[in-house]
Design a protein around this motif. Structure first.
Motif, mmCIF file in Angstrom:
data_model
loop_
_atom_site.group_PDB
_atom_site.id
_atom_site.type_symbol
_atom_site.label_atom_id
_atom_site.label_comp_id
_atom_site.label_asym_id
_atom_site.label_seq_id
_atom_site.Cartn_x
_atom_site.Cartn_y
_atom_site.Cartn_z
ATOM 1 N N ASP A 27 -73.612 139.615 27.590
ATOM 2 C CA ASP A 27 -72.455 140.380 28.051
ATOM 3 C C ASP A 27 -71.142 139.655 27.814
ATOM 4 O OD1 ASP A 27 -74.152 142.391 28.892
ATOM 5 O OD2 ASP A 27 -74.324 141.567 30.929
ATOM 6 N N GLU A 28 -71.205 138.337 27.682
ATOM 7 C CA GLU A 28 -69.981 137.559 27.503
ATOM 8 C C GLU A 28 -70.205 136.549 26.388
ATOM 9 O OE1 GLU A 28 -66.929 134.613 29.970
ATOM 10 O OE2 GLU A 28 -68.368 135.893 31.048
ATOM 11 N N LEU A 29 -69.340 136.578 25.401
ATOM 12 C CA LEU A 29 -69.388 135.656 24.273
ATOM 13 C C LEU A 29 -68.208 134.694 24.390
ATOM 14 C CD1 LEU A 29 -70.120 138.199 21.398
ATOM 15 C CD2 LEU A 29 -71.771 136.908 22.757
ATOM 16 N N GLU A 30 -68.504 133.429 24.116
ATOM 17 C CA GLU A 30 -67.447 132.416 24.236
ATOM 18 C C GLU A 30 -67.283 131.703 22.908
ATOM 19 O OE1 GLU A 30 -66.843 129.862 27.894
ATOM 20 O OE2 GLU A 30 -67.517 128.350 26.455
ATOM 21 N N PHE A 31 -66.066 131.586 22.464
ATOM 22 C CA PHE A 31 -65.737 130.881 21.231
ATOM 23 C C PHE A 31 -64.735 129.780 21.562
ATOM 24 C CE2 PHE A 31 -67.249 134.925 19.719
ATOM 25 C CZ PHE A 31 -67.962 134.612 18.563
ATOM 26 N N ARG A 32 -64.927 128.639 20.931
ATOM 27 C CA ARG A 32 -63.982 127.530 21.052
ATOM 28 C C ARG A 32 -63.381 127.295 19.676
ATOM 29 N NH1 ARG A 32 -64.640 124.461 25.751
ATOM 30 N NH2 ARG A 32 -66.359 125.194 27.073
ATOM 31 N N ILE A 33 -62.119 127.595 19.554
ATOM 32 C CA ILE A 33 -61.455 127.569 18.244
ATOM 33 C C ILE A 33 -60.320 126.560 18.297
ATOM 34 C CG2 ILE A 33 -60.225 128.939 16.522
ATOM 35 C CD1 ILE A 33 -61.619 131.397 17.628
ATOM 36 N N SER A 34 -60.266 125.740 17.262
ATOM 37 C CA SER A 34 -59.200 124.752 17.163
ATOM 38 C C SER A 34 -57.868 125.438 16.888
ATOM 39 C CB SER A 34 -59.514 123.752 16.055
ATOM 40 O OG SER A 34 -58.427 122.892 15.850
ATOM 41 N N GLU A 35 -56.852 124.872 17.463
ATOM 42 C CA GLU A 35 -55.529 125.436 17.211
ATOM 43 C C GLU A 35 -55.081 125.198 15.777
ATOM 44 O OE1 GLU A 35 -52.379 123.606 19.389
ATOM 45 O OE2 GLU A 35 -53.251 121.598 19.252
ATOM 46 N N LEU A 36 -55.789 124.356 15.045
ATOM 47 C CA LEU A 36 -55.469 124.107 13.639
ATOM 48 C C LEU A 36 -56.233 125.047 12.716
ATOM 49 C CD1 LEU A 36 -55.440 120.201 13.599
ATOM 50 C CD2 LEU A 36 -53.519 121.769 13.909
ATOM 51 N N ALA A 37 -57.018 125.970 13.285
ATOM 52 C CA ALA A 37 -57.785 126.891 12.450
ATOM 53 C C ALA A 37 -56.844 127.680 11.545
ATOM 54 C CB ALA A 37 -58.601 127.837 13.326
ATOM 55 N N ALA A 38 -57.224 127.821 10.278
ATOM 56 C CA ALA A 38 -56.379 128.504 9.294
ATOM 57 C C ALA A 38 -56.447 130.013 9.497
ATOM 58 C CB ALA A 38 -56.835 128.146 7.887
ATOM 59 N N VAL A 39 -55.319 130.657 9.205
ATOM 60 C CA VAL A 39 -55.263 132.116 9.272
ATOM 61 C C VAL A 39 -56.249 132.682 8.262
ATOM 62 C CG1 VAL A 39 -53.806 134.149 8.947
ATOM 63 C CG2 VAL A 39 -52.880 132.121 10.074
ATOM 64 N N GLY A 40 -57.027 133.641 8.693
ATOM 65 C CA GLY A 40 -58.049 134.227 7.838
ATOM 66 C C GLY A 40 -59.446 133.681 8.097
ATOM 67 N N THR A 41 -59.541 132.672 8.988
ATOM 68 C CA THR A 41 -60.843 132.123 9.332
ATOM 69 C C THR A 41 -61.686 133.190 10.028
ATOM 70 O OG1 THR A 41 -59.869 129.931 9.594
ATOM 71 C CG2 THR A 41 -62.045 130.280 10.542
ATOM 72 N N ARG A 42 -62.943 133.284 9.621
ATOM 73 C CA ARG A 42 -63.835 134.303 10.159
ATOM 74 C C ARG A 42 -64.867 133.672 11.102
ATOM 75 N NH1 ARG A 42 -64.095 139.185 7.155
ATOM 76 N NH2 ARG A 42 -62.454 139.270 5.564
ATOM 77 N N TYR A 43 -65.189 134.404 12.136
ATOM 78 C CA TYR A 43 -66.176 133.962 13.113
ATOM 79 C C TYR A 43 -67.198 135.087 13.286
ATOM 80 C CZ TYR A 43 -62.437 130.694 14.148
ATOM 81 O OH TYR A 43 -61.466 129.743 14.042
ATOM 82 N N SER A 44 -68.450 134.750 13.022
ATOM 83 C CA SER A 44 -69.502 135.755 13.113
ATOM 84 C C SER A 44 -69.730 136.147 14.559
ATOM 85 C CB SER A 44 -70.806 135.224 12.515
ATOM 86 O OG SER A 44 -70.636 134.926 11.154
ATOM 87 N N LEU A 45 -69.869 137.444 14.776
ATOM 88 C CA LEU A 45 -70.120 137.975 16.107
ATOM 89 C C LEU A 45 -71.558 138.458 16.195
ATOM 90 C CD1 LEU A 45 -66.851 140.038 16.670
ATOM 91 C CD2 LEU A 45 -67.387 137.756 17.544
ATOM 92 N N GLU A 46 -72.109 138.355 17.339
ATOM 93 C CA GLU A 46 -73.472 138.812 17.566
ATOM 94 C C GLU A 46 -73.507 140.330 17.511
ATOM 95 O OE1 GLU A 46 -76.931 138.774 21.015
ATOM 96 O OE2 GLU A 46 -74.999 137.783 21.338
ATOM 97 N N GLY A 47 -74.447 140.883 16.726
ATOM 98 C CA GLY A 47 -74.545 142.320 16.600
ATOM 99 C C GLY A 47 -75.200 142.954 17.812
ATOM 100 N N ALA A 48 -74.857 144.214 18.052
ATOM 101 C CA ALA A 48 -75.462 144.975 19.145
ATOM 102 C C ALA A 48 -76.769 145.593 18.667
ATOM 103 C CB ALA A 48 -74.500 146.050 19.635
ATOM 104 N N GLN A 49 -77.694 145.819 19.567
ATOM 105 C CA GLN A 49 -78.989 146.400 19.265
ATOM 106 C C GLN A 49 -79.033 147.818 19.856
ATOM 107 O OE1 GLN A 49 -81.331 144.892 17.403
ATOM 108 N NE2 GLN A 49 -80.027 143.086 17.147
#
Length: 814
Positions: free
Chosen positions: A139-161
């Motif tokens: 129900d809750e997804l947590e991501f830790r992203i660096s503030e230096l992450a480049a614009v356009g960086t992609r993060y895979s999300l868990e798909g729904a079933q």
């Protein structure tokens, strides 16, 4: 909202039922099969079709003709109304429960017309309805992203079933509105939708540390159903590299009978970051419900193993995704394909056809221990067997014939290091994965006498107090032999050393079995103080081996000897010693010294002196440790001429032993006074001896002549004595160590001793020298020559009469 959804659902179901009733399609194949199509979740009592009409039967004749339904499964989902000829559902039909993700879901059964002996097949297709909403596993997804992450960086999300199929499954993803992230949805080759979180604007942790987003998944049903999950983005510093898998697809084939917990494969992803940013966590994604109960991945090592049993008949291929995520929630995914195969389910068999129970430790290398046969009921590579044993044992396997192996020794053996070996033989086939079995062969080593006994110490030092009881135990010597049985049975014996001064056979003995050393006699410290010998330990082997050890036995002293008085010496004639003390002596004047020795040693020989009895108490004192008798005060006129002192000599032993010495001191200032005082001493007569009277008369005559000679000599030497300051002008006094000894009288003056002393007098009597005289004065004449005249010499002797009374002392100058 809930009421609106229920109303929409009811309308939808009514339309579906009406559609099915109006547009029922009946197919009649050559085989006579009838097919119906109904939606899932149809209510009980709804009409599926008219069997009588479709089969061309009269409704009135249905019961007479024995028309009935024969199902193929255990659960009967449909029933036939004989009166109306309609087919009705008897159970709620859930397509997801019956067919899962299959595109076409069919239920088959047969209609039997007994009077015509005909069978008609009926196939009911269960069509999907949108009765399930998309659902996220978390129900809750947590991501830790660096503030230096480049614009356009992609993060895979868990798909729904979504258990539904087709358009009723997940069709799209939506992200709540925000200015930093967007959602990119892509369709894979298999038609599945993949959502990725795309960074659209640079992050600033100081501006906003946490971003809360909502991810919504929708299906394509009517009405549309959706599910949501909350995304929390925590902004971190650094970590600008995502993990990368070593390969895009991992494939592995495993046997269906692998045990639970078996390691299948290890996925590996690397992260170019350092320290904590390079730590990767693995997880499995996009797994079917059944697969999630069979496989697991170690989040730290990436090892994928089984937690349930595999079944080839149920699923021959398992497909899933493994995700590698670092601490900054940068992730990568790789596909894992696990193929299940079923072969090689027989382990090799090990048979020990022959083996010897024990082998001698001196057996040469190459000695055959056992013969082993291997057999595997499988064929091909699965039946090819290899055999092995541990490397850290002195054996190796030698192939003899076909599947026969010989277990032989490869180096010398030593029973003292290892008593026996438990050899584990491992047989493994060449299957995938290989199966193996083990057998244990116990090899015992027999002993030979190759070790001599060894004592616990290189030498022994023993102690015993003298006067010990005979047979006393001194010490228990112990020698160890690492051999076995008779080869390790040790016997002890004593051998004498060349320098031994004591006969050992009568002094000590040893128990040949226990090694206990005994004293055969009572030792005397004063006779000998140590005993040196050797003890030999010999085993019972053939030939026997032995070793020796040196033993030193020290005798400890005991206080068993009383002090022995050397001075004053005990006269052989029975007289008592007499010492001279000038009446003018100052306090502290040294009169004489009691000298004693003790045959013991250590503190048992420490001697202490004590004045036990005195004629005038307080007149004399005795040194506690020196034994010196000194005046404690000046002499008084009332003090007796003759003072008798009893000195106690005591050692420091426990209990202490003692001896006494009696010293007689005569007080006088000058030699004439000595003579006059001594002549006035009363001596009791001895009625028992008539010879004493004549002896007294003879000694008195000689004394008178000697006194005359002495007066003349003193007159001639008076001037010389004054120059040498030996005497003062008024009298002759003695202020130092006693310089003369007197002999006892029994009414007369006589010389009774067979020896004399020469005393060299100086002005300081403490520095006088006492010299053994070369002349021998006695009651008989001697034939020896008289020595040269010595100036300033005083000769004196002591004697004691038979009854122990004090006697007269003779003094002469030469």
């Amino acid at each position: 909202v809930g009421t609106q959804k229920n109303r929409s659902r009811s309308i939808y179901l009514s339309r579906q039922v009406l559609f099915c009733l109006i547009l029922v399609n009946v197919w009649e194949a050559i085989s006579g099969q009838i097919r119906y199509s109904i939606p899932e979740e149809m209510q009980k009592g709804s009409i599926v079709g008219n069997i009588a009409k479709d089969l061309g039967l009269d409704i009135k004749d249905l019961s007479d003709r024995g028309v009935r339904i024969v199902g193929r499964g255990r659960t009967q989902y449909f029933t036939l109304n004989i009166k109306s000829g309609h087919l009705y559902p008897t159970e709620r039909v859930d397509r997801e429960q019956l067919c899962g993700q299959l595109e076409t879901c069919l239920l088959n059964f047969e209609i039997i017309v007994e009077d015509k002996m005909k069978v008609f097949g009926v196939e009911v297709e269960i069509t999907d309805i949108n009765d399930n909403a998309p659902r996220f596993q978390e129900d809750e997804l947590e991501f830790r992203i660096s503030e230096l992450a480049a614009v356009g960086t992609r993060y895979s999300l868990e798909g729904a079933q979504d258990p539904d199929v087709g358009t009723n499954s997940v069709q799209g993803y939506y992200l709540s509105s925000n200015k930093h992230f967007s959602l990119d949805v892509q369709t894979g080759a298999d038609g599945d939708k993949y959502a990725e979180l795309v960074l659209e604007k640079s992050l600033d942790r100081e501006e906003q540390a946490v971003h809360d987003l909502i991810l919504i998944a929708t299906d394509g049903g009517d009405p549309v159903r959706s599910g949501s999950a909350q995304i929390r983005v925590i902004i971190l510093d650094a970590n600008d590299n995502a993990p990368v898998f070593s390969q895009p697809v991992y494939k592995v084939s495993v046997l269906e009978n692998v045990p639970v917990g078996s390691l299948l494969l290890t996925v590996n992803a690397t992260d170019l970051d350092e320290a904590i940013n390079s730590e990767i966590t693995y997880s499995l994604r996009k797994m079917k419900d059944k697969a999630s109960q069979i496989f697991q991945v170690d989040s730290k090592t990436g090892e994928i193993s089984t937690v349930g049993n595999l079944d080839y008949e149920e699923a021959a291929l398992h497909e899933m995704e493994v995700q590698a995520k670092d601490v900054g929630d940068l992730s990568a995914r790789s596909k894992v394909l696990i193929a299940v195969i079923d072969v090689n389910d027989n382990a090799p068999e090990i048979t020990v056809t022959s083996a010897i129970k024990s082998v001698s430790e001196d057996s040469p290398p190459g000695t055959v221990i056992a013969l082993i046969n291997l057999h595997d009921r499988d064929s091909g590579e699965n039946g090819e067997v290899t055999c092995s044993i541990p490397r850290n044992i002195p054996f190796w396997l030698q192939k003899s014939f076909d599947n026969y192996y010989s277990l032989v020794t490869d180096r010398p053996l030593d029973r003292e290091q290892v008593l026996d070996y438990s050899v584990t033989v491992t047989a493994a086939d060449r299957g995938t994965p290989p199966l193996s079995s083990t057998a244990t062969i116990l090899v015992q080593l027999s002993d030979i006498n190759d070790n001599a006994p060894v004592f616990n110490q290189t030498s022994y030092t023993l102690y015993i107090t003298e006067n010990n009881p005979r047979g006393a135990s001194l010490y228990s010597l112990k020698a160890n032999d690492p051999d076995w049985k008779e080869n390790a049975r040790v016997t002890y014996s004593i051998t004498e050393e060349d320098r031994s001064e004591v006969p050992l056979s009568s002094s000590i003995s040893i128990n040949s079995e226990t090694g206990v050393v005994y004293a055969l006699c009572s030792f005397d410290y004063e006779q000998f103080r140590e005993i040196r010998f050797q003890v030999q330990a010999q085993d019972g082997g053939s030939p026997p081996l032995s070793s020796n050890v040196s033993v030193t036995l020290f005798i400890l002293d005991q206080n068993d000897n009383s002090p022995h008085i050397l001075h004053p010496s005990f006269p052989t004639d029975g007289s008592t010693g007499v010492e001279l003390a000038p009446r003018s002596s100052e306090p502290g004047y040294l009169v004489t010294k009691v000298v004693a020795v003790d045959a013991d040693s250590g503190q048992n020989a420490w001697l202490f002196y004590q004045l036990l009895k005195a004629t005038e108490p307080g007149l004399f004192s005795v040194g506690l440790q020196s034994g010196e008798i000194r005046t404690a005060r000046s002499f008084l006129d009332k003090d007796a001429l003759k003072q008798s002192l009893v000195v106690l000599v005591k050692d420091n032993g426990q209990p202490p032993l003692s001896a006494t010495a009696t010293v007689t001191v005569v007080v006088a200032d000058s030699i004439p006074e000595i003579l006059s005082d001594l002549s006035s001493l009363s001596v009791p007569a001895d009625p028992q001896s008539s010879l004493t009277l004549y002896l007294v008369i003879a000694v008195a005559s000689v004394s008178c002549l000697f006194l005359t000679f002495l007066i003349v000599l003193v007159t001639l030497r008076l001037r010389w004595w004054r120059k040498s300051q030996l005497f003062d002008s008024s009298s002759v006094t003695f202020s130092g160590v006693p310089v003369s000894q007197f002999v006892g009288l029994d009414g007369v003056r006589a010389f009774l001793h067979s020896y004399s002393h020469e005393v060299s007098l100086t002005t300081d009597s403490r520095k006088s020298q006492c010299i053994q005289s070369e002349l021998n004065y006695s009651n008989t004449l001697t034939n020896g020559p008289i020595n040269e005249k010595k100036e300033g010499l005083l000769i004196a002797e002591n004697s004691k009469n038979n009854d122990g009374n004090d006697a007269f002392g003779q003094v002469s100058f030469l």
